[in-house]
Motif scaffolding. Structure first.
Motif, PDB file in Angstrom:
ATOM      1  N   ARG A  84      20.403 -52.173   6.764  1.00  0.00           N
ATOM      2  CA  ARG A  84      19.000 -52.003   7.131  1.00  0.00           C
ATOM      3  C   ARG A  84      18.620 -50.522   7.052  1.00  0.00           C
ATOM      4  N   PHE A  85      17.314 -50.291   6.856  1.00  0.00           N
ATOM      5  CA  PHE A  85      16.811 -48.939   6.643  1.00  0.00           C
ATOM      6  C   PHE A  85      15.724 -48.614   7.658  1.00  0.00           C
ATOM      7  N   ARG A  86      15.595 -47.317   7.929  1.00  0.00           N
ATOM      8  CA  ARG A  86      14.488 -46.837   8.755  1.00  0.00           C
ATOM      9  C   ARG A  86      14.040 -45.485   8.204  1.00  0.00           C
ATOM     10  N   VAL A  87      12.802 -45.131   8.506  1.00  0.00           N
ATOM     11  CA  VAL A  87      12.253 -43.867   8.031  1.00  0.00           C
ATOM     12  C   VAL A  87      12.828 -42.726   8.866  1.00  0.00           C
ATOM     13  N   THR A  88      13.037 -41.572   8.244  1.00  0.00           N
ATOM     14  CA  THR A  88      13.503 -40.384   8.956  1.00  0.00           C
ATOM     15  C   THR A  88      12.314 -39.503   9.323  1.00  0.00           C
ATOM     16  N   ASP A  89      12.598 -38.333   9.898  1.00  0.00           N
ATOM     17  CA  ASP A  89      11.514 -37.409  10.255  1.00  0.00           C
ATOM     18  C   ASP A  89      11.286 -36.347   9.169  1.00  0.00           C
ATOM     19  N   ARG A  90      11.789 -36.601   7.946  1.00  0.00           N
ATOM     20  CA  ARG A  90      11.667 -35.595   6.888  1.00  0.00           C
ATOM     21  C   ARG A  90      10.200 -35.290   6.571  1.00  0.00           C
ATOM     22  N   LEU A  91       9.369 -36.336   6.462  1.00  0.00           N
ATOM     23  CA  LEU A  91       7.951 -36.103   6.178  1.00  0.00           C
ATOM     24  C   LEU A  91       7.286 -35.341   7.320  1.00  0.00           C
ATOM     25  N   PHE A  92       7.686 -35.673   8.542  1.00  0.00           N
ATOM     26  CA  PHE A  92       7.134 -34.960   9.695  1.00  0.00           C
ATOM     27  C   PHE A  92       7.479 -33.471   9.620  1.00  0.00           C
ATOM     28  N   ARG A  93       8.739 -33.163   9.259  1.00  0.00           N
ATOM     29  CA  ARG A  93       9.156 -31.768   9.169  1.00  0.00           C
ATOM     30  C   ARG A  93       8.422 -31.046   8.042  1.00  0.00           C
ATOM     31  N   LEU A  94       8.143 -31.754   6.955  1.00  0.00           N
ATOM     32  CA  LEU A  94       7.357 -31.148   5.880  1.00  0.00           C
ATOM     33  C   LEU A  94       5.953 -30.801   6.365  1.00  0.00           C
ATOM     34  N   GLY A  95       5.364 -31.731   7.127  1.00  0.00           N
ATOM     35  CA  GLY A  95       4.028 -31.470   7.655  1.00  0.00           C
ATOM     36  C   GLY A  95       4.010 -30.295   8.609  1.00  0.00           C
ATOM     37  N   MET A  96       5.085 -30.158   9.395  1.00  0.00           N
ATOM     38  CA  MET A  96       5.153 -29.056  10.345  1.00  0.00           C
ATOM     39  C   MET A  96       5.335 -27.709   9.656  1.00  0.00           C
ATOM     40  N   ASN A  97       5.731 -27.734   8.373  1.00  0.00           N
ATOM     41  CA  ASN A  97       5.886 -26.485   7.623  1.00  0.00           C
ATOM     42  C   ASN A  97       4.561 -25.925   7.111  1.00  0.00           C
ATOM     43  N   ARG A  98       3.499 -26.698   7.262  1.00  0.00           N
ATOM     44  CA  ARG A  98       2.186 -26.176   6.870  1.00  0.00           C
ATOM     45  C   ARG A  98       1.890 -24.914   7.685  1.00  0.00           C
ATOM     46  N   PRO A  99       1.391 -23.853   7.050  1.00  0.00           N
ATOM     47  CA  PRO A  99       1.148 -22.598   7.776  1.00  0.00           C
ATOM     48  C   PRO A  99       0.318 -22.769   9.034  1.00  0.00           C
ATOM     49  N   VAL A 100      -0.708 -23.630   8.987  1.00  0.00           N
ATOM     50  CA  VAL A 100      -1.566 -23.779  10.165  1.00  0.00           C
ATOM     51  C   VAL A 100      -0.791 -24.371  11.332  1.00  0.00           C
ATOM     52  N   ASN A 101       0.123 -25.317  11.054  1.00  0.00           N
ATOM     53  CA  ASN A 101       0.911 -25.913  12.130  1.00  0.00           C
ATOM     54  C   ASN A 101       1.936 -24.935  12.675  1.00  0.00           C
ATOM     55  N   ARG A 102       2.597 -24.184  11.790  1.00  0.00           N
ATOM     56  CA  ARG A 102       3.557 -23.183  12.243  1.00  0.00           C
ATOM     57  C   ARG A 102       2.874 -22.143  13.114  1.00  0.00           C
ATOM     58  N   SER A 103       1.685 -21.713  12.696  1.00  0.00           N
ATOM     59  CA  SER A 103       0.952 -20.697  13.451  1.00  0.00           C
ATOM     60  C   SER A 103       0.578 -21.215  14.837  1.00  0.00           C
ATOM     61  N   LEU A 104       0.087 -22.445  14.901  1.00  0.00           N
ATOM     62  CA  LEU A 104      -0.317 -23.021  16.181  1.00  0.00           C
ATOM     63  C   LEU A 104       0.874 -23.100  17.133  1.00  0.00           C
ATOM     64  N   ILE A 105       2.007 -23.584  16.649  1.00  0.00           N
ATOM     65  CA  ILE A 105       3.190 -23.731  17.497  1.00  0.00           C
ATOM     66  C   ILE A 105       3.714 -22.367  17.953  1.00  0.00           C
ATOM     67  N   GLU A 106       3.772 -21.419  17.028  1.00  0.00           N
ATOM     68  CA  GLU A 106       4.270 -20.083  17.379  1.00  0.00           C
ATOM     69  C   GLU A 106       3.392 -19.434  18.445  1.00  0.00           C
ATOM     70  N   ILE A 107       2.081 -19.622  18.349  1.00  0.00           N
ATOM     71  CA  ILE A 107       1.164 -19.044  19.334  1.00  0.00           C
ATOM     72  C   ILE A 107       1.271 -19.773  20.670  1.00  0.00           C
ATOM     73  N   ALA A 108       1.431 -21.101  20.609  1.00  0.00           N
ATOM     74  CA  ALA A 108       1.393 -21.897  21.834  1.00  0.00           C
ATOM     75  C   ALA A 108       2.648 -21.759  22.685  1.00  0.00           C
ATOM     76  N   LEU A 109       3.813 -21.645  22.081  1.00  0.00           N
ATOM     77  CA  LEU A 109       5.066 -21.722  22.840  1.00  0.00           C
ATOM     78  C   LEU A 109       5.189 -20.688  23.968  1.00  0.00           C
ATOM     79  N   PRO A 110       4.827 -19.413  23.774  1.00  0.00           N
ATOM     80  CA  PRO A 110       4.938 -18.484  24.905  1.00  0.00           C
ATOM     81  C   PRO A 110       4.089 -18.900  26.108  1.00  0.00           C
ATOM     82  N   PHE A 111       2.898 -19.411  25.857  1.00  0.00           N
ATOM     83  CA  PHE A 111       2.017 -19.831  26.955  1.00  0.00           C
ATOM     84  C   PHE A 111       2.516 -21.133  27.587  1.00  0.00           C
ATOM     85  N   MET A 112       3.111 -22.001  26.774  1.00  0.00           N
ATOM     86  CA  MET A 112       3.690 -23.239  27.299  1.00  0.00           C
ATOM     87  C   MET A 112       4.895 -22.916  28.186  1.00  0.00           C
ATOM     88  N   ASN A 113       5.719 -21.964  27.751  1.00  0.00           N
ATOM     89  CA  ASN A 113       6.860 -21.549  28.568  1.00  0.00           C
ATOM     90  C   ASN A 113       6.403 -20.933  29.887  1.00  0.00           C
TER      91      ASN A 113
END
Length: 271
Positions: A84-113
């Motif tokens: 049996r097969f299941r989908v992995t998170d590879r597509l999700f990781r590709l989407g997270m590599n978009r510059p806008v997503n990387r920028s949002l996460i990098e900015i958010a993490l210090p305030f989240m911490n």
């Protein structure tokens, strides 16, 4: 009358040309692969080759090579000792590599911490993906007991505090465009009631509602906005569960969450 002054009506040949162009730009193999990925992404349990074929309306022979290639490239995976097969998170990781997503996460993490350290509660950042939310970043509680969700966690917008937050603080045009998609998912959805709920959330400036997923948890959520987008680009959410170890009320947690979301918004808009 000079016939050259008037554009002639469409002819059967014109229609045929349009159909030929549409066929010329089709990519059956790519469409087959995307059908498989989209189908598997919606399935909770791993599926056999036969079940995948039935789900996309093709025979096992038609999809065998495509499934093999998708597995080799890491987009789907075969369960060990199983067929049996299941989908992995590879597509999700590709989407997270978009510059806008990387920028949002990098900015958010210090305030989240900072939020987690100040309050003792966990928080996560969610964005919209179709008619679902997907968690793109999280920070765990600094106390020994806490409630967190994993990165990549997905749920329908209408079931979550994050989803209500994203819908409430998007532009009216985007919201009503989304309603068409929600109606396709659920023809019986009460959009008038949902609209009233979202208007009330927008007026309050935040979400504070019982979780639609987990009993005893209250979803506290504040919008992360971007003036260029004209509304919310993410929701900063704290799954609130009152504990004796960290006996803080929801209003106190909301105030800290709102401050963190506001700081993320300010820095993201300047990025």
């Amino acid at each position: 009358m000079n016939g050259t002054d008037i554009d002639p009506p469409d002819t059967p040949a014109d229609t045929s040309d349009a159909a030929d162009r549409e066929r010329r730009y089709s990519a059956p193999a790519l469409e087959k692969g995307l059908d498989i990925l989209e189908f598997l992404s919606e399935c909770r349990d791993p599926l056999s080759l036969q079940q995948i074929g039935d789900g996309v309306g093709r025979t096992k022979g038609e999809i065998f090579r495509m499934v093999s290639v998708l597995a080799q490239r890491g987009y789907i995976e075969r369960l060990e000792g199983d067929d049996r097969f299941r989908v992995t998170d590879r597509l999700f990781r590709l989407g997270m590599n978009r510059p806008v997503n990387r920028s949002l996460i990098e900015i958010a993490l210090p305030f989240m911490n900072a939020f987690a350290e100040t309050t003792g509660y966990s928080c996560h950042l969610a964005v919209m993906s179709g008619t679902q939310i997907v968690v793109v970043a999280r920070v765990e509680s600094t106390s020994h007991i806490g409630f967190t969700v994993r990165i990549g966690y997905r749920q329908p917008l209408i079931l979550t505090g994050s989803g209500h937050c994203l819908m409430a603080f998007m532009s009216a045009r985007r919201r009503h465009g989304l309603y068409d998609e929600l109606r396709r998912d659920d023809p019986w959805i009460d959009l008038d009631a949902l609209d009233r709920t979202l208007d009330a959330i927008r007026a309050a400036g935040h979400v504070a509602r019982p979780s639609g997923i987990t009993e005893a948890v209250v979803d506290l959520s504040c919008p992360v906005t971007d003036r260029r987008e004209g509304g919310a680009v993410a929701a900063l959410t704290c799954p609130y569960l009152r504990t004796r170890q960290v006996p803080k009320g929801p209003d106190e947690i909301l105030a800290s969450l709102d401050e963190a979301a506001r700081r993320i918004s300010e820095n993201f808009s300047l990025d």
